[in-house]
Design an enzyme around this catalytic site. Structure first.
Site, PDB file in Angstrom:
ATOM      1  N   ARG A   1      -3.519  -9.887   5.362  1.00  0.00           N
ATOM      2  CA  ARG A   1      -4.029 -10.037   3.996  1.00  0.00           C
ATOM      3  C   ARG A   1      -2.937  -9.595   3.039  1.00  0.00           C
ATOM      4  O   ARG A   1      -2.502  -8.444   3.083  1.00  0.00           O
ATOM      5  CB  ARG A   1      -5.291  -9.195   3.823  1.00  0.00           C
ATOM      6  CG  ARG A   1      -5.944  -9.264   2.446  1.00  0.00           C
ATOM      7  CD  ARG A   1      -7.193  -8.395   2.432  1.00  0.00           C
ATOM      8  NE  ARG A   1      -7.874  -8.453   1.142  1.00  0.00           N
ATOM      9  CZ  ARG A   1      -7.610  -7.650   0.105  1.00  0.00           C
ATOM     10  NH1 ARG A   1      -6.657  -6.729   0.206  1.00  0.00           N
ATOM     11  NH2 ARG A   1      -8.299  -7.766  -1.020  1.00  0.00           N
TER      12      ARG A   1
ATOM     13  N   LYS B   1       0.803  -1.210   0.000  1.00  0.00           N
ATOM     14  CA  LYS B   1       0.000   0.000   0.000  1.00  0.00           C
ATOM     15  C   LYS B   1       0.843   1.271   0.000  1.00  0.00           C
ATOM     16  O   LYS B   1       2.059   1.251   0.185  1.00  0.00           O
ATOM     17  CB  LYS B   1      -0.978  -0.024   1.178  1.00  0.00           C
ATOM     18  CG  LYS B   1      -2.120  -1.007   0.952  1.00  0.00           C
ATOM     19  CD  LYS B   1      -3.221  -0.861   1.952  1.00  0.00           C
ATOM     20  CE  LYS B   1      -4.412  -1.751   1.556  1.00  0.00           C
ATOM     21  NZ  LYS B   1      -5.471  -1.727   2.576  1.00  0.00           N
TER      22      LYS B   1
END
Length: 264
Positions: A245, A211
Site C-alpha cells: 500500500r 511511515k
C-alpha cells in the site's frame, strides 16, 4: 514471492499481475492525512490508475497519530462521491479504508471489493457477518504494540473470529500494522520478518509508505522518505508480501518491474 502466484480473488473480482506483488494506491479524501501528497479526489485516483495501481484505497478519516475523528455522516460525504466518480471512469478494484460499517454500507452500490479496517472489524459480529454476506474481502490489521510473535497470535485470534462468523479464509488479507502503536524497533523487525507474518498462510499487505520507521532508518521527514519506502517495500516483497500500500505508485511499479527481471 506472492503466495497467490500473482492471482488474487478480492470481493467479486479476480486480479492478476506480472509483477511480484500487487500495488494499492492511496487516495485520502481528507484535509489532515500525515502525507499531504496522498490527499485528493478523482484526479489523484485517475493518476494512480494511469501509473499502474492494481487497487485504489480510499479513506475519509485520517488514522495518523493525533487525528481528529470524523462523524459517520462527514466520512460518507467525503468517500461516496469519490467512489461514484471513479466508477464513471474505471472498474478498478476499490478498497475502503474505514472503521465504520455504515461507511461500507453507503459504498456498496458502487461495486467496492475490500474493507480495509485498522481495527480489524472491532470484534463485532455485525461487521464480520456483513463482510461474509456481501462477499467482500477484508484486510485485518494488527493495531497495537508487539513483536512478530504477539502480532501473529493476535492476528490468528482475529482470523478465527472472522471465520467463525462466516468469512471465508480466501476473503482475508492480513496487515501487521506497521507504525500502529509499535515501537520503531518492533516495526523494523516485523518488516525484516515479513515471511513470518501468519507464516504467509494468508496474503500479506505491507503498508510502509513514508511511515515513521522509514524516517527512523533514514533520518528524513515524510516528504523525503520515498527512496527509503521503495527500499523497504522491495525487502518486504522479496520476503513474501503479496500487496503493498503506497502513496507513490509510479516509483513502486518501477521497482517491481526491475525486481521482476532481476529476481533469481
Amino acid at each position: 514471492m506472492c503466495k497467490v502466484n500473482k492471482k488474487l480473488t478480492i470481493g467479486n473480482k479476480i486480479i492478476t499481475t506480472e509483477k511480484n506483488a500487487f500495488v494499492m494506491g492511496i487516495v485520502n479524501a481528507t484535509p489532515d492525512s500525515f502525507f499531504e501528497g496522498s490527499r485528493g479526489g478523482l484526479e489523484r485516483a485517475l493518476q494512480l490508475i494511469e501509473e499502474g495501481a492494481d487497487i485504489i484505497d480510499i479513506g475519509g478519516e485520517s488514522t495518523r497519530p493525533g487525528f481528529t475523528p470524523v462523524s459517520i455522516e462527514d466520512e460518507i460525504k467525503r468517500v461516496v462521491p469519490l467512489v461514484k466518480d471513479i466508477r464513471k471512469h474505471s472498474d478498478i478494484p476499490i478498497s475502503i479504508d474505514t472503521t465504520k460499517l455504515d461507511v461500507i454500507k453507503a459504498c456498496m452500490d458502487y461495486d467496492i471489493q475490500i474493507w480495509n479496517d485498522v481495527l480489524a472489524l472491532s470484534g463485532k459480529k455485525e461487521n464480520a457477518c456483513f463482510v461474509a454476506q456481501n462477499n467482500l474481502s477484508v484486510i485485518l490489521m494488527h493495531n497495537g504494540e508487539g513483536d512478530i510473535e504477539k502480532v501473529n497470535d493476535e492476528l490468528y485470534k482475529t482470523i478465527s473470529f472472522s471465520v467463525q462468523n462466516g468469512i471465508k479464509k480466501e476473503q482475508i488479507i492480513v496487515d501487521p500494522g506497521i507504525g500502529f502503536g509499535k515501537t520503531n524497533e518492533q516495526s523494523i523487525n516485523i518488516i525484516k520478518n515479513t515471511n513470518k507474518i501468519c507464516n504467509l498462510e494468508f496474503p500479506v499487505l505491507m503498508a510502509l509508505s513514508r511511515k515513521r520507521c522509514i524516517g527512523e532508518m533514514t533520518g528524513r521527514p515524510a516528504e523525503q522518505r520515498l527512496v527509503g519506502t521503495v527500499t523497504a517495500n522491495l525487502i518486504s516483497v522479496q520476503r513474501g508480501a503479496c500487496m503493498i500500500r503506497v502513496h507513490d505508485v509510479k516509483e513502486t511499479v518501477d521497482m517491481l518491474n526491475v525486481l521482476k527481471y532481476l529476481s533469481l
